[in-house]
Motif scaffolding. Structure first.
Motif, PDB file in Angstrom:
ATOM      1  N   THR A  87       0.828  -1.202   0.000  1.00  0.00           N
ATOM      2  CA  THR A  87       0.000   0.000   0.000  1.00  0.00           C
ATOM      3  C   THR A  87       0.868   1.259   0.000  1.00  0.00           C
ATOM      4  O   THR A  87       0.607   2.213  -0.746  1.00  0.00           O
ATOM      5  CB  THR A  87      -0.931   0.014   1.227  1.00  0.00           C
ATOM      6  N   LEU A  88       1.912   1.253   0.812  1.00  0.00           N
ATOM      7  CA  LEU A  88       2.800   2.407   0.863  1.00  0.00           C
ATOM      8  C   LEU A  88       3.605   2.534  -0.426  1.00  0.00           C
ATOM      9  O   LEU A  88       3.894   3.648  -0.874  1.00  0.00           O
ATOM     10  CB  LEU A  88       3.736   2.294   2.068  1.00  0.00           C
ATOM     11  N   ILE A  89       3.968   1.409  -1.011  1.00  0.00           N
ATOM     12  CA  ILE A  89       4.671   1.459  -2.297  1.00  0.00           C
ATOM     13  C   ILE A  89       3.770   2.085  -3.358  1.00  0.00           C
ATOM     14  O   ILE A  89       4.213   2.895  -4.182  1.00  0.00           O
ATOM     15  CB  ILE A  89       5.111   0.045  -2.725  1.00  0.00           C
ATOM     16  N   LEU A  90       2.483   1.736  -3.339  1.00  0.00           N
ATOM     17  CA  LEU A  90       1.541   2.320  -4.294  1.00  0.00           C
ATOM     18  C   LEU A  90       1.388   3.822  -4.068  1.00  0.00           C
ATOM     19  O   LEU A  90       1.229   4.583  -5.029  1.00  0.00           O
ATOM     20  CB  LEU A  90       0.181   1.630  -4.190  1.00  0.00           C
ATOM     21  N   LEU A  91       1.435   4.261  -2.829  1.00  0.00           N
ATOM     22  CA  LEU A  91       1.344   5.695  -2.549  1.00  0.00           C
ATOM     23  C   LEU A  91       2.546   6.438  -3.128  1.00  0.00           C
ATOM     24  O   LEU A  91       2.402   7.525  -3.691  1.00  0.00           O
ATOM     25  CB  LEU A  91       1.253   5.935  -1.039  1.00  0.00           C
ATOM     26  N   ILE A  92       3.726   5.865  -2.998  1.00  0.00           N
ATOM     27  CA  ILE A  92       4.913   6.474  -3.604  1.00  0.00           C
ATOM     28  C   ILE A  92       4.762   6.517  -5.117  1.00  0.00           C
ATOM     29  O   ILE A  92       5.075   7.517  -5.770  1.00  0.00           O
ATOM     30  CB  ILE A  92       6.181   5.695  -3.201  1.00  0.00           C
ATOM     31  N   ALA A  93       4.251   5.416  -5.698  1.00  0.00           N
ATOM     32  CA  ALA A  93       4.048   5.369  -7.144  1.00  0.00           C
ATOM     33  C   ALA A  93       3.021   6.408  -7.584  1.00  0.00           C
ATOM     34  O   ALA A  93       3.198   7.078  -8.612  1.00  0.00           O
ATOM     35  CB  ALA A  93       3.601   3.969  -7.566  1.00  0.00           C
ATOM     36  N   ALA A  94       1.945   6.561  -6.812  1.00  0.00           N
ATOM     37  CA  ALA A  94       0.905   7.539  -7.155  1.00  0.00           C
ATOM     38  C   ALA A  94       1.468   8.950  -7.128  1.00  0.00           C
ATOM     39  O   ALA A  94       1.164   9.778  -7.997  1.00  0.00           O
ATOM     40  CB  ALA A  94      -0.270   7.413  -6.187  1.00  0.00           C
ATOM     41  N   LEU A  95       2.306   9.239  -6.131  1.00  0.00           N
ATOM     42  CA  LEU A  95       2.928  10.563  -6.032  1.00  0.00           C
ATOM     43  C   LEU A  95       3.836  10.814  -7.234  1.00  0.00           C
ATOM     44  O   LEU A  95       3.832  11.907  -7.820  1.00  0.00           O
ATOM     45  CB  LEU A  95       3.715  10.644  -4.726  1.00  0.00           C
ATOM     46  N   ALA A  96       4.600   9.790  -7.624  1.00  0.00           N
ATOM     47  CA  ALA A  96       5.509   9.935  -8.764  1.00  0.00           C
ATOM     48  C   ALA A  96       4.737  10.100 -10.070  1.00  0.00           C
ATOM     49  O   ALA A  96       5.100  10.925 -10.919  1.00  0.00           O
ATOM     50  CB  ALA A  96       6.428   8.718  -8.844  1.00  0.00           C
ATOM     51  N   ILE A  97       3.667   9.338 -10.240  1.00  0.00           N
ATOM     52  CA  ILE A  97       2.875   9.426 -11.466  1.00  0.00           C
ATOM     53  C   ILE A  97       2.242  10.802 -11.602  1.00  0.00           C
ATOM     54  O   ILE A  97       2.260  11.418 -12.672  1.00  0.00           O
ATOM     55  CB  ILE A  97       1.789   8.328 -11.486  1.00  0.00           C
ATOM     56  N   ASP A  98       1.690  11.324 -10.500  1.00  0.00           N
ATOM     57  CA  ASP A  98       1.070  12.649 -10.575  1.00  0.00           C
ATOM     58  C   ASP A  98       2.112  13.738 -10.809  1.00  0.00           C
ATOM     59  O   ASP A  98       1.865  14.688 -11.549  1.00  0.00           O
ATOM     60  CB  ASP A  98       0.283  12.947  -9.301  1.00  0.00           C
ATOM     61  N   ALA A  99       3.294  13.587 -10.187  1.00  0.00           N
ATOM     62  CA  ALA A  99       4.348  14.579 -10.397  1.00  0.00           C
ATOM     63  C   ALA A  99       4.763  14.634 -11.858  1.00  0.00           C
ATOM     64  O   ALA A  99       5.093  15.694 -12.389  1.00  0.00           O
ATOM     65  CB  ALA A  99       5.551  14.258  -9.512  1.00  0.00           C
ATOM     66  N   TYR A 100       4.716  13.487 -12.536  1.00  0.00           N
ATOM     67  CA  TYR A 100       5.135  13.442 -13.938  1.00  0.00           C
ATOM     68  C   TYR A 100       4.000  13.795 -14.893  1.00  0.00           C
ATOM     69  O   TYR A 100       4.176  14.575 -15.833  1.00  0.00           O
ATOM     70  CB  TYR A 100       5.662  12.047 -14.278  1.00  0.00           C
ATOM     71  N   ALA A 101       2.818  13.232 -14.655  1.00  0.00           N
ATOM     72  CA  ALA A 101       1.725  13.347 -15.630  1.00  0.00           C
ATOM     73  C   ALA A 101       0.527  14.117 -15.106  1.00  0.00           C
ATOM     74  O   ALA A 101      -0.493  14.203 -15.796  1.00  0.00           O
ATOM     75  CB  ALA A 101       1.267  11.951 -16.071  1.00  0.00           C
ATOM     76  N   GLY A 102       0.640  14.695 -13.915  1.00  0.00           N
ATOM     77  CA  GLY A 102      -0.517  15.373 -13.330  1.00  0.00           C
ATOM     78  C   GLY A 102      -0.967  16.594 -14.089  1.00  0.00           C
ATOM     79  O   GLY A 102      -2.099  17.038 -13.946  1.00  0.00           O
TER      80      GLY A 102
END
Length: 329
Positions: free
Chosen positions: A11-26
């Motif tokens: 779950t925490l790994i997914l949160l890091i991934a979500a933060l990275a995805i939004d930072a790139y493609a948000g």
């Protein structure tokens, strides 16, 4: 297993991934037909649906207060089972993890605020005051036509701070603690508080306002600490001053839920934030936070953008550290 609800490190790994995805493609603008399927937009429309039917001027004050709590309860009843179901599905299938990641990306919003504030900074430097005013219209509910260039810069910096609390720190905190149910509960409270049709938040908006403050108060501390740590890596920023002002002025803000983060931002950049705010013909009094300049410049927005971006990395690092600690226990 980690924390509550049988949380796993995934779950925490997914949160890091979500933060990275939004930072790139948000900053990507989705087609209108697809944007309507965004869970954040759907939740906002649901909150608006309740508002349109329950928040009417002819209701008595007592009726509006009761309806406010009923609307909040109804939203929670609708979203919590969704979070629990997706969490359960994620425990058994890869599709469940993909669905969980999609929800996290929808509610963790880092890039959009950065892009809006950066556009305001560019227009302050090379455009006209009229263009700069229009550029912050999406960031504030103030009367933009009464803002001078310093006020436009201050709106950009304060909006970075406030939105970091509400759209980054709060979703990450409550998702890390309680998984998707915690994330969706926080999002429901925030959506309800944002779509209030009338300014009288002591009536229909009371339940949503109280719930939103409950979720955001600890997130403001988290954001303030992230700003303090991030100041170490930002040129000319002052981490020790950020911590001192966070502790000294954090309770001065009219909105206590964002005061700690606002104080840390002001201390780190040696600014004075907050103060009186102009809404149409009404001036809303407010205390000044910090001991620095109140007449902000475009360069102050640039430094705030750096602090904002590095703070996102700091939160990702805290999540990663939590993963490492949990694996060692």
């Amino acid at each position: 297993m980690l924390l509550f609800l049988g949380q796993s490190t995934e779950t925490l790994i997914l949160l890091i991934a979500a933060l990275a995805i939004d930072a790139y493609a948000g900053g990507f603008v989705w087609p209108r037909s697809l944007s309507r399927l965004n869970p954040a937009h759907l939740l906002g429309r649901l909150a608006r649906w309740f508002d349109d039917r329950l928040n009417r001027p002819e209701r008595t004050p007592r009726s509006l207060r009761i309806r406010s709590w009923l609307a909040l309860l109804a939203l929670l009843i609708l979203v919590l089972p969704v979070g629990i179901a997706v969490h359960g599905l994620a425990m058994t299938s890869g599709f469940g993890w993909a669905l969980a990641l999609w929800l996290m990306v929808a509610f963790v919003t880092l890039r959009r605020t950065y892009d809006l504030a950066e556009n305001a900074r560019r227009l302050l430097q090379g455009g006209t005051l009229a263009e700069a005013r229009l550029s912050v219209d999406a960031l504030t509910d103030r009367d933009i036509y009464r803002l001078d260039e310093h006020a436009v810069a201050r709106v950009a910096v304060e909006s970075l701070t406030e939105r970091f609390v509400a759209w980054v720190a709060a979703p990450l905190l409550w998702a890390a603690l309680f998984g998707l149910p915690g994330l969706l509960a926080q999002a429901a409270a925030h959506a309800g508080s944002r779509i209030l049709r009338r300014g009288d938040q002591t009536l229909y908006g009371r339940a949503f306002t109280l719930a939103d403050r409950l979720f955001q108060a600890p997130a403001s501390w988290l954001a303030g600490l992230a700003f303090t740590i991030a100041a170490i890596a930002v040129p000319t920023a002052r981490p020790l001053t950020a911590l001192r002002i966070l502790l000294r002025d954090g309770d001065k803000a009219k909105d206590q839920t964002e005061g700690r983060a606002l104080a840390a931002m002001a201390g780190a950049l040696d600014l004075s934030l907050g103060g009186p705010r102009q809404h149409a013909a009404l001036t809303v009094p407010g205390a000044w936070i910090g001991s620095g300049r109140a007449r902000l410049q475009p360069d102050d927005v640039r430094r705030a953008l750096m602090l904002y971006a590095v703070s996102g990395v700091v939160l990702a690092g805290l999540l990663a550290a939590t993963i490492v600690v949990s694996l060692r226990l």
